[in-house]
Enzyme design. Structure first.
Site, PDB file in Angstrom:
ATOM      1  N   GLY B  29       0.787  -1.225   0.000  1.00 20.68           N
ATOM      2  CA  GLY B  29       0.000   0.000   0.000  1.00 20.68           C
ATOM      3  C   GLY B  29       0.820   1.276   0.000  1.00 20.68           C
ATOM      4  O   GLY B  29       0.274   2.361  -0.216  1.00 20.68           O
ATOM      5  N   CYS B 237     -27.894  -8.867 -15.511  1.00 22.72           N
ATOM      6  CA  CYS B 237     -27.382  -8.605 -16.860  1.00 22.72           C
ATOM      7  C   CYS B 237     -28.429  -9.032 -17.883  1.00 22.72           C
ATOM      8  O   CYS B 237     -28.934 -10.150 -17.841  1.00 22.72           O
ATOM      9  CB  CYS B 237     -26.072  -9.368 -17.085  1.00 22.72           C
ATOM     10  SG  CYS B 237     -25.477  -9.287 -18.786  1.00 22.72           S
ATOM     11  N   CYS B 240     -26.696 -12.048 -20.165  1.00 21.44           N
ATOM     12  CA  CYS B 240     -26.369 -13.374 -19.633  1.00 21.44           C
ATOM     13  C   CYS B 240     -27.127 -13.697 -18.354  1.00 21.44           C
ATOM     14  O   CYS B 240     -27.011 -14.794 -17.825  1.00 21.44           O
ATOM     15  CB  CYS B 240     -24.868 -13.498 -19.389  1.00 21.44           C
ATOM     16  SG  CYS B 240     -24.294 -12.668 -17.893  1.00 21.44           S
ATOM     17  N   CYS B 262     -23.080  -6.887 -18.342  1.00 20.43           N
ATOM     18  CA  CYS B 262     -21.851  -7.044 -17.568  1.00 20.43           C
ATOM     19  C   CYS B 262     -20.785  -6.109 -18.117  1.00 20.43           C
ATOM     20  O   CYS B 262     -20.553  -6.059 -19.327  1.00 20.43           O
ATOM     21  CB  CYS B 262     -21.307  -8.467 -17.688  1.00 20.43           C
ATOM     22  SG  CYS B 262     -22.362  -9.753 -17.028  1.00 20.43           S
ATOM     23  N   CYS B 268     -19.239 -12.146 -19.244  1.00 24.63           N
ATOM     24  CA  CYS B 268     -20.554 -12.226 -19.882  1.00 24.63           C
ATOM     25  C   CYS B 268     -20.547 -13.261 -21.017  1.00 24.63           C
ATOM     26  O   CYS B 268     -21.417 -14.121 -21.099  1.00 24.63           O
ATOM     27  CB  CYS B 268     -20.939 -10.851 -20.433  1.00 24.63           C
ATOM     28  SG  CYS B 268     -22.697 -10.629 -20.717  1.00 24.63           S
TER      29      CYS B 268
HETATM   30 ZN    ZN Z   1     -23.630 -10.590 -18.578  1.00 21.99          ZN
END
Ligand code: ZN
Lengths: 186, 289
Positions: B29, B237, B240, B262, B268
């Protein structure tokens, strides 16, 4: 300069060092995980793995400290020829190479509060390296692992300095493992 | 390939970047300064990520590039071709086949394995920059763990908007120490910052490299009464049917018709290939891809 000083470097520097760096990076990201390296044949007593690390990471920008165990003219010549890195005292070193007994661990730079990255990386040459012994926990380690460290309390003190501290690479023949300052040694 | 340095950068530059990456991994970090080089592409194209990729790629790698989750934007295609040509890497659009993934603004939906590396393109690496313009001051604040102002800013969000409005580049604390900007990923992706793969972040213009090793604790900043929530559009989505993925909203016709899909196109497509069909989707055909 003896002729064999010219030998033992990478055959194809760009490609060999890319593979070597990935091995070193993976080791630093996954403390305790042991990797096998190829590509360098340094003069004794430097291990193959330590030689590969120096060829991969060192150049005129990275002063090196050689512990008495490794401070020979032959090795200096080899490192100079292949990397151009200057040799310095422990206090000024970015990298150091030697056996645990011969490395003055408390002398190296541990970074500053604002620049903790300005700290030395110590390459510790070991007689053996295995996933036994001290228990390691921390970033890069799923649950826990173990590594044959030369000591435990020195690494506990180092971890207590976080975010300052030293980072270690343990080398043995053609193998290495790493221990960054974040690793908690149990 | 012989007209180029391997992976474009000269060996001394790669060594400098490699050393910065190692210190970054050792201090999760923390932003390690490095001397950024000119790359044959503009800064907005992720030159920091490109330099990190150049320093870590080997000829054995299979490389994937995503831009907001998509493999086919000009930016993603250019970077993929750049390393195909200069480093001789294989390329892929499949997350599961990639050994190194360079990303702008997303983490793949598919969990990364421990043999995969994610390289982020970062525009502004300093999470405190919008609170404090001076680099000297922000560096001091990090050294003293002086992160109170950051909490105040998030809390002001709550008092003004009733919730934390920060939706991208949502700040995290790494391993209980450094507050870090995860780059402009949606906060939906923040929980995925704790992963099995190695994560490297490169900011070219700002000349910073930072890292998160695998299995490192990454906590999104929040409050007891306003816990962190990795939000996304409340929708599935439309292509999909996935309900667990981050969605882009698309206007599809002049009548204001909308569609959610997506943002991770490989996720997807993989789902559609496996027979999943969303509300506005059609069964996947190889030719239609
Ligand atoms: Zn999707």
């Amino acid at each position: 300069m003896q002729a064999h000083v010219l030998e033992g470097g990478f055959d194809n520097h760009a490609v060999d060092s890319s593979h070597a760096f990935r091995a070193v990076m993976t080791a630093m990201a996954r403390p305790g995980q042991i990797a096998t390296l190829q590509g360098a044949l340094p003069p004794a007593p430097l291990s193959k793995a330590a030689g590969v690390v120096l060829l991969t990471l060192c150049d005129p920008e990275t002063p090196i400290y050689l512990a008495p165990s490794h401070d020979s003219q032959q090795l200096r010549d080899w490192i100079t020829f292949h990397t151009g890195a200057p040799f310095v005292t422990a206090e000024a070193a970015i990298f150091a190479v030697g056996t645990w007994q011969d490395l003055p661990v408390s002398a190296f730079a541990i970074g500053t509060a604002e620049y903790p990255d300005r700290s030395a990386t110590l390459i510790v040459e070991c007689e053996s390296l295995s996933n036994t012994g001290a228990v390691l926990r921390g970033p890069g380690i799923k649950d826990q692992t173990a590594l044959s460290l030369p000591k435990t309390d020195a690494f506990q003190s180092n971890a207590a300095l976080f975010p300052l501290g030293l980072d270690f690479i343990f080398t043995c023949s053609d193998r290495l493992a790493a221990l960054p300052r974040t690793t908690r040694v149990g | 390939m012989s007209d180029y340095n391997f992976a474009y950068l000269d060996e001394q530059t790669k060594r400098m970047i490699r050393r910065a990456i190692l210190k970054g991994l050792a201090i999760p970090g923390y932003q390690v300064p490095f001397a950024s080089r000119e790359m044959p592409m503009p800064y907005g194209w992720g030159t920091g990520g490109v330099q990190v990729s150049a320093a870590i790629l080997t000829p054995d790698d299979t490389f994937k590039v995503i831009d907001q989750g998509a493999d086919d934007t000009t930016n993603a295609v250019s970077i993929r071709r750049f390393f195909q040509k200069t480093a001789g890497v294989a390329v892929t659009e499949a997350t599961t086949e990639a050994s190194v993934i360079q990303t702008r603004h997303r983490i793949p939906e598919q969990d990364l394995r421990d043999d995969q590396i994610l390289v982020y393109q970062v525009p502004i690496p300093e999470p405190l920059r919008f609170l404090e313009p001076s680099e000297v001051e922000t560096r001091k604040m990090h050294s003293l763990e002086e992160y109170g102002l950051m909490h105040v800013k998030l809390y002001e969000d709550i008092s003004q908007h009733g919730d934390i409005a920060t939706a991208y580049a949502y700040p995290v604390k790494v391993e209980g120490r450094y507050v870090m900007d995860p780059s402009p990923i949606p906060k939906f992706d923040n929980p995925k910052l704790e992963m099995a793969g190695i994560q490297l972040f490169g900011a070219g213009r700002e000349q910073r490299i930072y890292a998160i090793p695998p299995y490192t604790q990454v906590v999104s900043l929040d409050f007891d009464d306003y816990p962190f929530q990795p939000t996304k559009a409340d929708h599935a989505c439309d292509l999909c049917g996935a309900e667990d993925s981050y969605l882009d909203e698309l206007i599809v016709d002049d009548a204001g018709g909308r569609m959610f899909m997506c943002s991770d196109t490989d996720y997807c497509t993989s789902r559609r290939k496996n027979g999943h069909v969303g509300a506005q989707g059609v069964p996947f055909k190889e030719d239609a891809a």
